[in-house]
Every structure is written in C-alpha cells, then in structure tokens.
Design an enzyme around this catalytic site. Structure first.
Site, PDB file in Angstrom:
ATOM      1  N   HIS A 152      28.251   7.062 -27.585  1.00 53.85           N
ATOM      2  CA  HIS A 152      27.749   8.261 -27.023  1.00 53.85           C
ATOM      3  C   HIS A 152      27.225   9.270 -27.082  1.00 53.85           C
ATOM      4  CE1 HIS A 152      28.386  10.588 -23.541  1.00 53.85           C
ATOM      5  NE2 HIS A 152      29.001   9.973 -23.181  1.00 53.85           N
ATOM      6  N   HIS A 156      21.986  16.398 -25.394  1.00 55.41           N
ATOM      7  CA  HIS A 156      20.564  16.295 -25.762  1.00 55.41           C
ATOM      8  C   HIS A 156      20.035  17.314 -25.246  1.00 55.41           C
ATOM      9  CE1 HIS A 156      20.287  15.576 -21.216  1.00 55.41           C
ATOM     10  NE2 HIS A 156      21.341  14.781 -21.084  1.00 55.41           N
ATOM     11  N   ASP A 210      21.723  18.943 -15.390  1.00 60.63           N
ATOM     12  CA  ASP A 210      21.977  17.172 -16.001  1.00 60.63           C
ATOM     13  C   ASP A 210      23.665  17.517 -15.908  1.00 60.63           C
ATOM     14  OD1 ASP A 210      22.803  14.870 -16.502  1.00 60.63           O
ATOM     15  OD2 ASP A 210      21.332  15.073 -18.443  1.00 60.63           O
ATOM     16  N   ARG A 222      33.962  11.871 -17.910  1.00 61.00           N
ATOM     17  CA  ARG A 222      33.174  12.442 -18.729  1.00 61.00           C
ATOM     18  C   ARG A 222      32.290  14.004 -18.550  1.00 61.00           C
ATOM     19  NH1 ARG A 222      29.442   9.047 -18.578  1.00 61.00           N
ATOM     20  NH2 ARG A 222      27.396   9.543 -17.080  1.00 61.00           N
ATOM     21  N   GLU A 245      27.908  16.896 -23.386  1.00 64.37           N
ATOM     22  CA  GLU A 245      28.287  15.920 -22.513  1.00 64.37           C
ATOM     23  C   GLU A 245      29.501  14.931 -23.469  1.00 64.37           C
ATOM     24  OE1 GLU A 245      25.824  12.534 -21.400  1.00 64.37           O
ATOM     25  OE2 GLU A 245      24.026  13.650 -21.825  1.00 64.37           O
ATOM     26  N   TYR A 288      35.713   6.338 -22.535  1.00 60.94           N
ATOM     27  CA  TYR A 288      36.090   5.319 -21.184  1.00 60.94           C
ATOM     28  C   TYR A 288      36.674   3.723 -21.897  1.00 60.94           C
ATOM     29  CZ  TYR A 288      31.678   7.916 -21.090  1.00 60.94           C
ATOM     30  OH  TYR A 288      31.027   9.018 -21.521  1.00 60.94           O
ATOM     31  N   HIS A 303      15.943  13.744 -20.611  1.00 62.10           N
ATOM     32  CA  HIS A 303      16.332  14.034 -22.000  1.00 62.10           C
ATOM     33  C   HIS A 303      14.722  14.620 -22.231  1.00 62.10           C
ATOM     34  CE1 HIS A 303      18.888  10.028 -21.010  1.00 62.10           C
ATOM     35  NE2 HIS A 303      19.911  11.717 -21.500  1.00 62.10           N
ATOM     36  N   ASP A 342       0.747  -1.335  -0.383  1.00 58.85           N
ATOM     37  CA  ASP A 342      -0.050   0.268   0.370  1.00 58.85           C
ATOM     38  C   ASP A 342       1.065   0.947  -0.164  1.00 58.85           C
ATOM     39  OD1 ASP A 342       1.318  -0.555   2.306  1.00 58.85           O
ATOM     40  OD2 ASP A 342      -0.937  -0.356   3.570  1.00 58.85           O
ATOM     41  N   ASP A 387      27.673  11.722 -12.091  1.00 57.40           N
ATOM     42  CA  ASP A 387      26.452  11.907 -13.677  1.00 57.40           C
ATOM     43  C   ASP A 387      24.795  12.297 -12.512  1.00 57.40           C
ATOM     44  OD1 ASP A 387      24.627  13.086 -15.566  1.00 57.40           O
ATOM     45  OD2 ASP A 387      25.322  11.176 -16.410  1.00 57.40           O
ATOM     46  N   GLU A 445      30.031  17.048 -18.381  1.00 61.43           N
ATOM     47  CA  GLU A 445      28.788  17.686 -19.147  1.00 61.43           C
ATOM     48  C   GLU A 445      27.868  18.668 -18.137  1.00 61.43           C
ATOM     49  OE1 GLU A 445      24.812  16.020 -19.077  1.00 61.43           O
ATOM     50  OE2 GLU A 445      25.379  14.569 -17.953  1.00 61.43           O
ATOM     51  N   HIS A 470      25.643   3.764 -17.785  1.00 57.48           N
ATOM     52  CA  HIS A 470      24.387   3.860 -16.839  1.00 57.48           C
ATOM     53  C   HIS A 470      25.230   3.462 -15.593  1.00 57.48           C
ATOM     54  CE1 HIS A 470      21.706   5.144 -20.672  1.00 57.48           C
ATOM     55  NE2 HIS A 470      22.642   5.957 -20.211  1.00 57.48           N
TER      56      HIS A 470
END
Length: 441
Positions: free
Chosen positions: A349, A353, A266, A408, A387, A391, A360, A34, A255, A410, A238
């Site tokens: 990648h 975006h 972001d 990375r 970004e 890697y 996104h 619940d 990130d 960004e 991710h």
C-alpha cells in the site's frame, strides 16, 4: 462562525458575477426497519456552514453589479412536537442568526425559491453526477417555463467539488487546532489500549478501551471502523472482524482514530500483547520505524508528495534484503527491487494520504495542470498521514520466524513553512516507550 463565512466568501470569489452554487448535506440513512444510522453531515456542506442538521441545502449567489453576494440556507422548520422526539432544531430564522447566513428558508420552499435565483444566472455550480442531478433538471425546467418573462436558465453547469477540494486541502488555524485535539485524544486511546492489553483478551475488548477514551474526551465517534488485529490478522490490511482472541507472543495492530467536530484522526500502532517484543518482531518493527523516519524527513514544503512514499520504500527494500525476506540472487539489488516492485510482497500500500474532514481526505495528489501530471509539491497547511508497514505471510523462501507478523506505524502530520509537525506525537511509538508503558498494566 467567522471561519465558515470566510470560506463561503473565498468560494464566491471564484465564481463569476451572478453565478449560483447549490450544496445539499447528506441524507439520513435507514439502518433497518425504523432505525437509522447515527447521522453524519456531508463534509463539503459542513465545511461551508458548520450546520449539522439533516434536510438542509446551502445556496450561494455571487455578487453582480449593485447586488451583493448572498448565502442562503434551506433547513427544517421549527417543530416543537418533533423536537420532543428527535431533539432541538434551529429552524430557518434561528439558523440564520446563529450561523451568519444572509437569509434562510424552510426546506419545503427550496424548489420555488431556487428557480427564481437561477433565472438569468450565468452558471450553476453543484456536484455534477450526484443525486442533485434530478433536482437540477426540474429547476432548469421551471426556469425555462419562465421564458415568456424574458429570463433564461444558466448557460453552463460547473462541478463545484474540485474548487472545494482545493480549499479543503489547506487547513486554517481553526482546523489545525481541532485536528491536533483529535489526534491527541486518539493518541491517548492507543496508550490506554496498550496499558489494558494482556494475552487472552479478545480484540473487541481492546477496541472497547479505544471507544471509551474517544467518547470520554468529547469525540463524537470513530472516524472510521477501528482495526484491532491480533497475530496473523494484522496481515489483513482492512481487517474488521475484531473478534479473535489474542495469544501470548502476538503483536496487536490497532488502526483507529476518533472524529472530533467534523475532523478525523488516523493513527496506527503495533505492540506486543504481553508487553515485550520478541527478537524477530523487534527487527521488523525497527525496520518500519526507520522507514517512517525516512518518510518524515521528506516532508518539506516544495518537495513532491510522492517523495514520502519513495523514501519509505527505499528503507523497506533494504531491510527486506538484510533480513532475508527477499533474496538478492532472485530479486537483485535495491534498484531492481524498487523498479520491479518486488517489495509489494510485503508492503503493498501507499505510505499515506491526505487527512481532514474525511479520513481519506479530498485533494489531488498530482499537479493535473502540469505536463505529465507530476506529483504535486507539498505546501504548508496540508495534513497527511505517514504509514509504512510490513506484512509477512507464510511463503516459500521466507524465514519462518517472521511468518504471520504484520506491523504498521501511522501518524498524522501537518506540513509547516519550514518542515512538519507531528499531530499524533503523544502516541507511544518506539520499542522502549511501548515496553515501558506496558509495564504499567
């Protein structure tokens, strides 16, 4: 309130006389038993209403003849007993007065009222293919049953979301101010995480520093699941576990961004957990930073969106050759590496975006009306992320000194009439800035 009313008026101006638009908010979602997930409104609905309560539907009716345009909210009724348990409800009359609707009704009245509104309407606008489809069939069936009175159902159904996507792509002054504040809060959170970090900390301990700074400054929630990746985990794009222990010599890739008043930030930063970049880490980091700098220089109104990614790839490809990640004998020169996409081994990648109410965010990346669907040109008031990353997983022919390094960088960027401005400028980014900040541990 004025901004929401102005958006509704802009949408209504795109609709033919007498057309009706229907837009529900998001449903509440059960987590388990619940217990429910923390409620978050639908972005499209909130964009036009500013109303954050569940069980709500917005109906817009375009002007026709002497009848003016009308915005109607259907929402939960006031219920003092439920408010003891769940909190304040505006109720229809309170919502109408507070949010500037022309009329408001109880959500239970939706089916009966909308059937009347759809009678003789030339078109119905809603999210085609969504959960609303089943209700629409019932509403249209009700209108058809009224045929003996001379009314007819809408002759066409039009997808509402593309119109809203194009509106949402361009941020007004209120949105820009909110997004700047969100990015500033997130920048402060990244700086806090850097100051708090030291070898041996678990990723979730560092994540807790971010969350504290978000809420301490009034953000309602993270805009997405935060990534806090130590060492080799940074090579997982991710990564979400956030449960590993950092080691001396690791880089930490974070990130993370907060959501403030319905708008996302972001930001990604990568830094050494011990406060000092090693020589290989620094070389890769400076390469990614140079790629971001090149990408930012491509953010000028009139230039294509795709140019941002292309600029970053050129710099990264050259760096991969210079550092020995790619071999010229095997992969050729820069033109070959780009054409054959050999760089995808280390950069797989895109470079950004759209950013807005969704992390996104909505909006086309191509000019779908033009022949060949080329990349759409950048325009003032768009907001995007930039970004680039690199890697390096262990692989034959790849210098071992770079193995298991993921980086990375960004930032959140607003396109201006003459170029761009960095919304996330408060987040430390250069090697010198990061190392100096981390001496304040």
């Amino acid at each position: 309130m004025h901004s929401y009313a102005a958006r509704r008026a802009r949408l209504l101006a795109h609709m033919p006389p007498g057309a009706v638009a229907v837009l529900p908010t998001a449903p509440e979602v059960t987590r388990n038993s619940d217990s429910e997930y923390l409620y978050r409104h639908d972005s499209y609905f909130y964009y036009l209403t500013g109303f954050a309560e569940p069980e709500s539907v917005l109906v817009l009716v375009a002007a026709r003849g002497s009848e003016p345009a009308c915005s109607i909210l259907f929402c939960r009724q006031k219920n003092l007993e439920r408010e003891i348990w769940d909190g304040f409800r505006h109720g229809p009359e309170g919502a109408r007065a507070a949010f500037g609707f022309d009329a408001a009704h109880a959500i239970e009245d939706l089916d009966g009222e909308i059937s009347k509104l759809l009678a003789d309407a030339p078109a119905l606008y809603y999210a085609l293919g969504s959960a609303v489809d089943a209700q629409v069939k019932l509403w249209l069936a009700n209108v058809r049953r009224m045929a003996r009175t001379g009314v007819t159902p809408p002759a066409s159904a039009v997808d509402l979301l593309p119109l809203l996507d194009e509106m949402r792509l361009f941020k007004d002054a209120d949105e820009q101010a909110t997004m700047l504040r969100a990015a500033t809060i997130s920048s402060q959170a990244h700086a806090r995480a850097m100051r708090a970090s030291r070898p041996g900390m678990y990723e979730y301990e560092i994540e807790a520093e971010l969350l504290y700074e978000f809420r301490r400054n009034g953000a309602q929630a993270p805009a997405y699941n935060s990534i806090v990746a130590a060492g080799a985990n940074a090579c997982v794009l991710h990564y979400s576990a956030n449960n590993a222990q950092s080691r001396d010599g690791d880089l930490i890739l974070i990130d993370a961004g907060c959501e403030l008043d319905g708008y996302a930030s972001d930001i990604t930063r990568t830094y050494p957990v011990n406060g000092r970049f090693s020589a290989p880490q620094k070389r890769l980091y400076e390469l990614v930073l140079a790629a971001q700098s090149a990408a930012l220089q491509a953010i000028i109104p009139g230039l294509p969106y795709a140019g941002v990614h292309e600029a970053a790839v050129q710099v990264l490809a050259q760096g991969m050759l210079d550092l020995g990640l790619l071999n010229q004998d095997a992969h050729g020169g820069i033109a070959d590496i780009v054409a054959n996409k050999s760089y995808l081994q280390f950069y797989m990648h895109g470079t950004g975006h759209w950013l807005g109410m969704d992390v996104h965010d909505v909006g086309q990346y191509r000019d779908t009306a033009a022949e060949g669907k080329p990349s759409r040109p950048l325009r003032a008031d768009m907001v995007l992320t930039v970004e680039p990353g690199i890697y390096v997983r262990p692989a034959e022919g790849v210098p071992e000194e770079y193995w298991n390094i993921g980086i990375r960088i960004e930032d959140d960027v607003l396109v201006t009439p003459n170029g761009h401005t960095m919304l996330s400028a408060a987040a430390p980014k250069t090697v010198a800035e990061i190392e100096q900040l981390m001496q304040q541990q």
